[in-house]
Design a protein around this motif. Structure first.
Motif, mmCIF file in Angstrom:
data_model
loop_
_atom_site.group_PDB
_atom_site.id
_atom_site.type_symbol
_atom_site.label_atom_id
_atom_site.label_comp_id
_atom_site.label_asym_id
_atom_site.label_seq_id
_atom_site.Cartn_x
_atom_site.Cartn_y
_atom_site.Cartn_z
ATOM 1 N N LEU A 7 0.923 -1.197 -0.074
ATOM 2 C CA LEU A 7 0.142 0.122 -0.077
ATOM 3 C C LEU A 7 0.928 1.287 0.061
ATOM 4 N N GLU A 8 0.514 2.260 -0.843
ATOM 5 C CA GLU A 8 1.157 3.638 -0.927
ATOM 6 C C GLU A 8 0.689 4.399 0.206
ATOM 7 N N ILE A 9 1.533 5.219 0.661
ATOM 8 C CA ILE A 9 1.141 6.039 1.807
ATOM 9 C C ILE A 9 1.393 7.489 1.006
ATOM 10 N N LYS A 10 0.118 8.257 1.081
ATOM 11 C CA LYS A 10 -0.130 9.527 0.449
ATOM 12 C C LYS A 10 -0.233 10.451 1.616
ATOM 13 N N LEU A 11 0.394 11.696 1.784
ATOM 14 C CA LEU A 11 0.308 12.805 2.612
ATOM 15 C C LEU A 11 -0.122 13.955 2.050
ATOM 16 N N ARG A 12 -1.106 14.608 2.791
ATOM 17 C CA ARG A 12 -1.426 16.027 2.133
ATOM 18 C C ARG A 12 -1.415 16.987 3.557
ATOM 19 N N ARG A 13 -0.743 17.967 3.457
ATOM 20 C CA ARG A 13 -0.991 18.987 4.477
ATOM 21 C C ARG A 13 -2.163 19.774 4.464
ATOM 22 N N VAL A 28 -3.036 3.825 0.061
ATOM 23 C CA VAL A 28 -3.943 3.382 -1.722
ATOM 24 C C VAL A 28 -3.325 2.290 -1.754
ATOM 25 N N ASP A 29 -4.324 1.479 -2.479
ATOM 26 C CA ASP A 29 -3.828 0.262 -3.116
ATOM 27 C C ASP A 29 -3.323 0.430 -4.646
ATOM 28 N N ALA A 30 -2.971 -0.495 -5.361
ATOM 29 C CA ALA A 30 -2.382 -0.571 -6.708
ATOM 30 C C ALA A 30 -3.417 -0.117 -7.548
ATOM 31 N N GLU A 31 -4.624 -0.137 -7.367
ATOM 32 C CA GLU A 31 -5.798 0.281 -8.056
ATOM 33 C C GLU A 31 -6.226 1.745 -7.988
ATOM 34 N N GLY A 32 -5.558 2.348 -6.970
ATOM 35 C CA GLY A 32 -5.968 3.665 -6.356
ATOM 36 C C GLY A 32 -7.173 3.999 -5.386
ATOM 37 N N THR A 33 -7.543 2.830 -4.851
ATOM 38 C CA THR A 33 -8.412 2.837 -4.069
ATOM 39 C C THR A 33 -8.287 3.145 -2.590
#
Length: 61
Positions: A7-13, A28-33
């Protein structure tokens, strides 16, 4: 569905400055969910660590 450490970690300030900076994170998984999301207060490294712990918990159980 098996959740892995892929799973990819996405951060947003989302606001604040310095120790009062608010971060929203999502896994977020590989499909973008979005599998899981949350928030953290403080430095970017702290927000990343919080998201990383959540990812590890999902991978274990």
């Amino acid at each position: 569905m098996a959740v892995s450490a892929e799973l990819e970690i996405k951060l947003r300030r989302t606001g604040g400055v310095g120790p009062n900076t608010k971060w929203d994170w999502s896994l977020v998984d590989a499909e973008g969910t979005v599998v899981k999301k949350g928030s953290a207060l403080g430095e970017e490294a702290r927000a990343f660590a919080t998201a990383k712990k959540a990812r590890e918990k999902l991978a274990k159980g």
